[in-house]
Design a protein around this motif. Structure first.
Motif, PDB file in Angstrom:
ATOM      1  N   ARG A   1     128.172   1.588  68.163  1.00 41.51           N
ATOM      2  CA  ARG A   1     128.844   0.344  67.784  1.00 41.51           C
ATOM      3  C   ARG A   1     130.344   0.546  67.966  1.00 41.51           C
ATOM      4  O   ARG A   1     130.962   1.324  67.253  1.00 41.51           O
ATOM      5  CB  ARG A   1     128.537  -0.027  66.335  1.00 41.51           C
ATOM      6  N   ARG A   2     130.909  -0.140  68.932  1.00 42.94           N
ATOM      7  CA  ARG A   2     132.337   0.028  69.215  1.00 42.94           C
ATOM      8  C   ARG A   2     133.180  -0.735  68.199  1.00 42.94           C
ATOM      9  O   ARG A   2     133.017  -1.943  68.039  1.00 42.94           O
ATOM     10  CB  ARG A   2     132.654  -0.478  70.617  1.00 42.94           C
ATOM     11  N   PRO A   3     134.091  -0.049  67.533  1.00 42.69           N
ATOM     12  CA  PRO A   3     134.977  -0.758  66.601  1.00 42.69           C
ATOM     13  C   PRO A   3     136.055  -1.509  67.364  1.00 42.69           C
ATOM     14  O   PRO A   3     136.356  -1.196  68.522  1.00 42.69           O
ATOM     15  CB  PRO A   3     135.588   0.393  65.791  1.00 42.69           C
ATOM     16  N   ARG A   4     136.624  -2.506  66.724  1.00 39.21           N
ATOM     17  CA  ARG A   4     137.798  -3.162  67.286  1.00 39.21           C
ATOM     18  C   ARG A   4     138.974  -2.194  67.196  1.00 39.21           C
ATOM     19  O   ARG A   4     139.041  -1.358  66.291  1.00 39.21           O
ATOM     20  CB  ARG A   4     138.108  -4.451  66.524  1.00 39.21           C
ATOM     21  N   ILE A   5     139.904  -2.296  68.138  1.00 39.39           N
ATOM     22  CA  ILE A   5     141.038  -1.379  68.197  1.00 39.39           C
ATOM     23  C   ILE A   5     142.330  -2.168  68.022  1.00 39.39           C
ATOM     24  O   ILE A   5     142.542  -3.190  68.681  1.00 39.39           O
ATOM     25  CB  ILE A   5     141.056  -0.602  69.521  1.00 39.39           C
ATOM     26  N   GLY A   6     143.182  -1.679  67.133  1.00 41.16           N
ATOM     27  CA  GLY A   6     144.490  -2.278  66.906  1.00 41.16           C
ATOM     28  C   GLY A   6     145.592  -1.300  67.252  1.00 41.16           C
ATOM     29  O   GLY A   6     145.459  -0.090  67.036  1.00 41.16           O
ATOM     30  N   VAL A   7     146.686  -1.822  67.778  1.00 37.80           N
ATOM     31  CA  VAL A   7     147.793  -0.996  68.253  1.00 37.80           C
ATOM     32  C   VAL A   7     149.008  -1.215  67.359  1.00 37.80           C
ATOM     33  O   VAL A   7     149.474  -2.351  67.194  1.00 37.80           O
ATOM     34  CB  VAL A   7     148.138  -1.335  69.712  1.00 37.80           C
ATOM     35  N   GLY A   8     149.510  -0.128  66.788  1.00 42.02           N
ATOM     36  CA  GLY A   8     150.685  -0.210  65.928  1.00 42.02           C
ATOM     37  C   GLY A   8     151.961   0.146  66.666  1.00 42.02           C
ATOM     38  O   GLY A   8     151.936   0.773  67.727  1.00 42.02           O
ATOM     39  N   THR A   9     153.085  -0.245  66.108  1.00 42.53           N
ATOM     40  CA  THR A   9     154.399   0.125  66.633  1.00 42.53           C
ATOM     41  C   THR A   9     155.096   1.007  65.617  1.00 42.53           C
ATOM     42  O   THR A   9     154.728   1.061  64.443  1.00 42.53           O
ATOM     43  CB  THR A   9     155.247  -1.117  66.926  1.00 42.53           C
ATOM     44  N   ALA A  10     156.111   1.706  66.072  1.00 47.20           N
ATOM     45  CA  ALA A  10     156.786   2.689  65.223  1.00 47.20           C
ATOM     46  C   ALA A  10     157.580   2.011  64.112  1.00 47.20           C
ATOM     47  O   ALA A  10     158.072   0.888  64.287  1.00 47.20           O
ATOM     48  CB  ALA A  10     157.719   3.550  66.062  1.00 47.20           C
ATOM     49  N   PRO A  11     157.722   2.684  62.963  1.00 53.61           N
ATOM     50  CA  PRO A  11     158.610   2.162  61.923  1.00 53.61           C
ATOM     51  C   PRO A  11     160.052   2.211  62.388  1.00 53.61           C
ATOM     52  O   PRO A  11     160.413   2.985  63.283  1.00 53.61           O
ATOM     53  CB  PRO A  11     158.362   3.108  60.747  1.00 53.61           C
ATOM     54  N   SER A  12     160.887   1.397  61.781  1.00 57.32           N
ATOM     55  CA  SER A  12     162.278   1.282  62.242  1.00 57.32           C
ATOM     56  C   SER A  12     163.130   2.487  61.879  1.00 57.32           C
ATOM     57  O   SER A  12     164.131   2.758  62.535  1.00 57.32           O
ATOM     58  CB  SER A  12     162.912   0.019  61.654  1.00 57.32           C
TER      59      SER A  12
ATOM     60  N   ILE B   1     140.108   0.829  53.507  1.00 56.69           N
ATOM     61  CA  ILE B   1     141.009   1.330  54.544  1.00 56.69           C
ATOM     62  C   ILE B   1     141.210   2.816  54.315  1.00 56.69           C
ATOM     63  O   ILE B   1     141.638   3.243  53.238  1.00 56.69           O
ATOM     64  CB  ILE B   1     142.364   0.613  54.517  1.00 56.69           C
ATOM     65  N   LEU B   2     140.875   3.613  55.320  1.00 60.16           N
ATOM     66  CA  LEU B   2     141.094   5.051  55.277  1.00 60.16           C
ATOM     67  C   LEU B   2     142.369   5.336  56.059  1.00 60.16           C
ATOM     68  O   LEU B   2     142.387   5.257  57.286  1.00 60.16           O
ATOM     69  CB  LEU B   2     139.897   5.795  55.867  1.00 60.16           C
ATOM     70  N   ALA B   3     143.449   5.633  55.342  1.00 58.92           N
ATOM     71  CA  ALA B   3     144.760   5.841  55.954  1.00 58.92           C
ATOM     72  C   ALA B   3     144.945   7.329  56.232  1.00 58.92           C
ATOM     73  O   ALA B   3     145.204   8.114  55.320  1.00 58.92           O
ATOM     74  CB  ALA B   3     145.864   5.329  55.035  1.00 58.92           C
ATOM     75  N   LEU B   4     144.836   7.717  57.500  1.00 56.87           N
ATOM     76  CA  LEU B   4     144.939   9.125  57.888  1.00 56.87           C
ATOM     77  C   LEU B   4     146.315   9.480  58.443  1.00 56.87           C
ATOM     78  O   LEU B   4     146.587  10.650  58.702  1.00 56.87           O
ATOM     79  CB  LEU B   4     143.863   9.461  58.928  1.00 56.87           C
ATOM     80  N   GLY B   5     147.152   8.491  58.633  1.00 57.20           N
ATOM     81  CA  GLY B   5     148.504   8.729  59.132  1.00 57.20           C
ATOM     82  C   GLY B   5     149.514   8.031  58.251  1.00 57.20           C
ATOM     83  O   GLY B   5     149.188   7.570  57.146  1.00 57.20           O
ATOM     84  N   PRO B   6     150.751   7.926  58.691  1.00 60.06           N
ATOM     85  CA  PRO B   6     151.741   7.143  57.954  1.00 60.06           C
ATOM     86  C   PRO B   6     151.233   5.712  57.736  1.00 60.06           C
ATOM     87  O   PRO B   6     150.517   5.163  58.578  1.00 60.06           O
ATOM     88  CB  PRO B   6     152.970   7.171  58.874  1.00 60.06           C
ATOM     89  N   THR B   7     151.613   5.111  56.625  1.00 55.16           N
ATOM     90  CA  THR B   7     151.022   3.830  56.212  1.00 55.16           C
ATOM     91  C   THR B   7     151.781   2.612  56.741  1.00 55.16           C
ATOM     92  O   THR B   7     151.747   1.536  56.150  1.00 55.16           O
ATOM     93  CB  THR B   7     150.939   3.758  54.678  1.00 55.16           C
ATOM     94  N   THR B   8     152.431   2.748  57.884  1.00 53.23           N
ATOM     95  CA  THR B   8     153.224   1.675  58.477  1.00 53.23           C
ATOM     96  C   THR B   8     152.422   0.390  58.644  1.00 53.23           C
ATOM     97  O   THR B   8     152.862  -0.697  58.237  1.00 53.23           O
ATOM     98  CB  THR B   8     153.753   2.116  59.850  1.00 53.23           C
ATOM     99  N   ASN B   9     151.248   0.483  59.250  1.00 50.04           N
ATOM    100  CA  ASN B   9     150.443  -0.715  59.526  1.00 50.04           C
ATOM    101  C   ASN B   9     149.968  -1.390  58.248  1.00 50.04           C
ATOM    102  O   ASN B   9     149.899  -2.622  58.170  1.00 50.04           O
ATOM    103  CB  ASN B   9     149.223  -0.345  60.380  1.00 50.04           C
ATOM    104  N   ILE B  10     149.626  -0.599  57.251  1.00 54.18           N
ATOM    105  CA  ILE B  10     149.119  -1.168  55.997  1.00 54.18           C
ATOM    106  C   ILE B  10     150.239  -1.890  55.257  1.00 54.18           C
ATOM    107  O   ILE B  10     150.037  -2.975  54.701  1.00 54.18           O
ATOM    108  CB  ILE B  10     148.492  -0.064  55.125  1.00 54.18           C
ATOM    109  N   SER B  11     151.418  -1.307  55.269  1.00 49.47           N
ATOM    110  CA  SER B  11     152.568  -1.965  54.652  1.00 49.47           C
ATOM    111  C   SER B  11     152.852  -3.305  55.332  1.00 49.47           C
ATOM    112  O   SER B  11     153.116  -4.320  54.669  1.00 49.47           O
ATOM    113  CB  SER B  11     153.796  -1.059  54.745  1.00 49.47           C
ATOM    114  N   ARG B  12     152.755  -3.327  56.636  1.00 50.06           N
ATOM    115  CA  ARG B  12     153.000  -4.575  57.359  1.00 50.06           C
ATOM    116  C   ARG B  12     151.915  -5.607  57.075  1.00 50.06           C
ATOM    117  O   ARG B  12     152.192  -6.815  57.019  1.00 50.06           O
ATOM    118  CB  ARG B  12     153.097  -4.281  58.857  1.00 50.06           C
TER     119      ARG B  12
END
Length: 316
Positions: A60-71, A120-131
């Motif tokens: 089952r292929r998950p949907r993929i989202g692309v984040g950008t770097a924090p400022s 939500i399993l946050a394995l990296g910096p939480t930039t996307n979740i904050s946004r």
């Protein structure tokens, strides 16, 4: 019924290993995976995520989202631990995404589609979740749980003397997410560093030239060399896989309600997670924090997950 999960990650090696396990675990329905800058820059994180999904080819292929770097991300280079490409210099082939869904929008859409059901399993910096929190005022009340791999309670940091990498890289977003009115669980360095894998891990995994076996072997061999050469450790830590184990088998962890925050302005304490543990506390508990772990059982959980995953991946 499988648990709906969004995995937000910055694919390095331990992220890749965690994705491998999660995508083939029948207890999880990975509805989306989003990339964020951290171990590698935002563009490379997106490429690595796409390459891993193509390599694993889950049923089952998950949907993929692309984040950008924090400022305001500080300059951090983790190539010595993850390889120049973040994935042990494996050179995985990747096709360009035809549609690039913004990570924070995808996270919000999936949570809105299944209120109170998505973790939500946050394995990296939480930039996307904050946004995502900033984007939709209802997000905080609709997300089921946020499980964060990051921070430290009593131990020193792993990127500075005081701070853990994910909270350091985007301290502002870490503070925003930890301070939000969401249900949160923190898996800090204090716990993940209790789970040390020694070289005999390689003997517990399948052998051969199959696609999944080969990739896992390359990732782990690189990780063992990097930990020995650069950290002086005869073994490896898989911080993100430990966080995944906490999601899959929470009974292996002891959780303690705590009141926490993240330092954003300190010259030498940026990204430090601070907890109010005074006798007469002024802060209100805002998350559960893993404080103890059955390390042997967690290692067994991770090994079983890897064995199952590579058997499912197969291929040449």
């Amino acid at each position: 019924m499988p648990r709906k999960v969004i995995i937000d990650c910055d694919p390095g090696i331990d992220d890749a290993i965690s994705l491998m396990i999660a995508l083939f675990d029948p207890r999880l329905e990975v509805v989306a995976i989003t990339s964020t800058a951290g171990n590698v820059n935002a563009e490379r994180a997106s490429e690595n995520l796409q390459a891993l999904i193509e390599c694993f080819d889950p049923p089952r292929r998950p949907r993929i989202g692309v984040g950008t770097a924090p400022s305001s991300a500080p300059p951090v280079d983790s190539g010595h631990l993850n390889g120049k490409d973040g994935l042990a210099d494996t050179g995985l082939a990747v096709a360009s995404l035809h549609q690039r869904h913004p990570a924070e929008k995808l996270i919000g859409d999936e949570v809105r589609a299944a209120p109170d059901e998505v973790t939500i399993l946050a394995l990296g910096p939480t930039t996307n979740i904050s946004r995502a929190l900033q984007r939709d005022p209802n997000f905080a009340t609709q997300v089921g749980q946020i499980m964060i791999s990051g921070g430290c309670v009593n131990s020193g940091g792993n990127v500075t003397a005081a701070a853990e990498f994910n909270c350091y890289f985007d301290a502002e977003s870490a503070r925003h997410v930890i301070g939000s009115k969401t249900t949160k669980t923190l898996i800090p360095l204090d716990v993940s560093k209790q789970v040390l894998f020694t070289i005999d891990l390689l003997d517990m995994l399948p052998k051969g030239d199959a696609r999944g076996v080969s990739l896992l072997g390359e990732l782990l061999h690189f990780a063992f060399r990097a930990h020995r050469w650069h950290l002086g450790i005869e073994g490896i830590y898989l911080q993100d896989a430990v966080a995944l184990a906490a999601l899959l088998e929470p009974e292996l962890f002891e959780m303690t309600p705590m009141a926490g925050d993240v330092e954003t302005a300190g010259e030498i304490t940026r990204g430090v997670t601070i907890f109010d543990r005074r006798h007469n506390r002024e802060w209100t508990n805002n998350m559960e924090v893993a404080t103890r772990v059955d390390s042997m059982a967690v290692k067994d959980c991770i090994v079983r997950g890897l064995v199952h995953a590579v058997q499912q991946i197969g291929g040449d």
